[in-house]
Design a protein around this motif. Structure first.
Motif, PDB file in Angstrom:
ATOM      1  N   GLN A 172       1.089  -1.100  -0.009  1.00  0.00           N
ATOM      2  CA  GLN A 172      -0.145  -0.167  -0.154  1.00  0.00           C
ATOM      3  C   GLN A 172       0.956   1.316  -0.068  1.00  0.00           C
ATOM      4  O   GLN A 172       1.961   1.017   0.287  1.00  0.00           O
ATOM      5  N   SER A 174       0.335   3.657   1.976  1.00  0.00           N
ATOM      6  CA  SER A 174       0.030   4.237   3.420  1.00  0.00           C
ATOM      7  C   SER A 174       1.374   4.343   4.094  1.00  0.00           C
ATOM      8  O   SER A 174       1.638   5.227   4.991  1.00  0.00           O
ATOM      9  N   GLN A 177       2.858   8.054   4.474  1.00  0.00           N
ATOM     10  CA  GLN A 177       2.278   8.730   5.661  1.00  0.00           C
ATOM     11  C   GLN A 177       3.628   9.046   6.619  1.00  0.00           C
ATOM     12  O   GLN A 177       3.960  10.019   6.956  1.00  0.00           O
ATOM     13  N   ARG A 200       0.709  -6.830  -4.327  1.00  0.00           N
ATOM     14  CA  ARG A 200      -0.249  -7.750  -3.856  1.00  0.00           C
ATOM     15  C   ARG A 200      -0.248  -9.258  -4.348  1.00  0.00           C
ATOM     16  O   ARG A 200      -0.671  -9.266  -5.399  1.00  0.00           O
ATOM     17  N   GLN A 214      -1.704   3.287  -6.111  1.00  0.00           N
ATOM     18  CA  GLN A 214      -2.438   3.894  -5.277  1.00  0.00           C
ATOM     19  C   GLN A 214      -2.200   5.358  -5.277  1.00  0.00           C
ATOM     20  O   GLN A 214      -1.096   5.601  -5.782  1.00  0.00           O
ATOM     21  N   GLU A 216      -2.163   8.183  -1.921  1.00  0.00           N
ATOM     22  CA  GLU A 216      -2.266   8.334  -0.547  1.00  0.00           C
ATOM     23  C   GLU A 216      -2.562   9.635  -0.533  1.00  0.00           C
ATOM     24  O   GLU A 216      -1.887  10.658  -1.039  1.00  0.00           O
ATOM     25  N   THR A 257      -6.342   3.833  10.857  1.00  0.00           N
ATOM     26  CA  THR A 257      -7.194   4.923  11.084  1.00  0.00           C
ATOM     27  C   THR A 257      -8.253   4.487  12.193  1.00  0.00           C
ATOM     28  O   THR A 257      -8.490   3.311  12.131  1.00  0.00           O
ATOM     29  N   ALA A 311      -6.767  10.655   6.597  1.00  0.00           N
ATOM     30  CA  ALA A 311      -6.006  10.252   5.416  1.00  0.00           C
ATOM     31  C   ALA A 311      -7.015   9.497   4.531  1.00  0.00           C
ATOM     32  O   ALA A 311      -7.872   9.059   4.953  1.00  0.00           O
TER      33      ALA A 311
END
Ligand code: DAH
Length: 343
Positions: A172, A174, A177, A200, A214, A216, A257, A311
């Motif tokens: 991902q 993420s 971040q 994946r 992706q 983000e 989150t 996020a």
């Protein structure tokens, strides 16, 4: 043999040889053989003085005529060769004016890049700065630091491409971040978009590819609210797809989150009434979102008592598929120009 017969023979030989001459060298050889300083015709003409008086006039007349004929045959052989070579050159250089012209092929951005640029353009326009991270990521940034403990199903070897026990192809975006917060803490606000490729292992069908993309987004500041997250995503979706688009949040769970939501937009194909693209639900899922988990803020170097953040993460391939009604995600990775040229 009579000198006159000899001259006639020489004349015939010379003319035949000149007719057969294939190049300038052949011609020159003939000239030397018959008309050169030691050439056979030359020798006869030069030897006239030694002939009986009554033959001299005839031999002289014929000799001179033969000489002149050979000379003019040399000239015509030369122009024949020149004409031949001109014709050959014309044939070789000929342009086939009936053959189709050469087409120019123009390159273009890959549909995923186009979709990504569109998403980034909107978010950058809203004040987000672009941040990136590595595709080979450590366990900490991809999982543990994002509150995904070692026994979380997302860490299953089935789902991830591991390089070593501690290194994984990121599953991902993420981790961007966490990396970014670490870099800029305690500066406020944090406002970034993190585009990138993710991997994946289990994903491999018409709507899942083991490699996909992706984007983000992360906002951290004092007093950031869930309402702002909703407003931001609604604004984003409308800029991307048009003013009529609706955004729906469904309660969900992501370890990084709290609370978390699944983000849906009203179906762009049927407009929300239900069709096969949206499985009759009227909505399409575009990503996940939520308020940044206190632990993640802390891991990023921020005090969750002082600041809050939201996020969201979106699948960019999904966006490209929606934009062009692409039925199978794998088309995006086969690089078949017959497909790519249409987008
Ligand atoms: N990383 C999540 C995924 O790949 C998507 C996501 C969910 C990103 C919630 C977020 C978020 O930033 O807040 O499924």
């Amino acid at each position: 043999m009579d000198v006159l017969d000899e001259l006639q023979d020489l004349r015939e030989d010379a003319l035949r040889e000149l007719e057969a001459a294939g190049d300038e060298d052949d011609i020159e050889r003939v000239r030397v053989r018959y008309l050169g300083r030691e050439g056979s015709v030359t020798l006869i003409l030069r030897g006239i003085g030694e002939l009986p008086t009554e033959q001299r006039a005839d031999v002289g007349r014929l000799g001179n005529r033969v000489k002149a004929e050979i000379e003019s045959a040399i000239e015509s052989a030369r122009s024949r060769l020149a004409a031949e070579s001109r014709r050959r050159k014309l044939r070789e250089d000929a342009v086939d004016v009936t053959s189709p012209g050469r087409r120019h092929f123009y390159g273009r951005r890959h549909p995923i890049t186009q979709a990504m640029d569109e998403v980034l353009g909107i978010l950058v326009g809203m004040g987000y700065a672009v941040a990136t991270g590595p595709e080979v990521e450590t366990d900490w940034y991809n999982f543990t630091g994002l509150n995904i403990p070692p026994d979380h199903p997302a860490r299953d070897m089935q789902d991830s491409f591991y390089v070593t026990d501690n290194l994984v192809l990121r599953t991902q975006t993420s981790p961007v971040q966490l990396r970014h917060m670490e870099k800029v803490a305690p500066k406020l606000p944090v406002r970034i978009v993190g585009p990138g490729r993710v991997f994946r292992r289990g994903d491999d069908d018409a709507s899942h590819s083991p490699v996909f993309h992706q984007c983000e987004a992360l906002l951290v500041d004092e007093g950031v609210t869930f309402g702002q997250l909703r407003g931001t995503l609604l604004d984003f979706a409308r800029r991307l797809l048009g003013e009529h688009v609706q955004v729906r949040f469904r309660p969900s769970y992501f370890p990084f989150t709290e609370p978390s939501a699944e983000v849906d937009i009203s179906c762009t194909v049927c407009g929300g009434t239900g069709c096969s693209t949206c499985s009759q639900t009227g909505f399409l899922e575009i990503g996940g979102a939520g308020m940044v988990h206190p632990l993640v803020l802390e891991n990023g170097g921020y005090d969750p008592e002082q600041v809050s953040g939201f996020a969201f993460g979106m699948g960019v391939d999904r966006m490209a598929m929606l934009k062009w009604s692409i039925p199978d995600i794998r088309y995006l990775y086969q690089n078949d120009v017959r497909f790519l040229q249409q987008l």
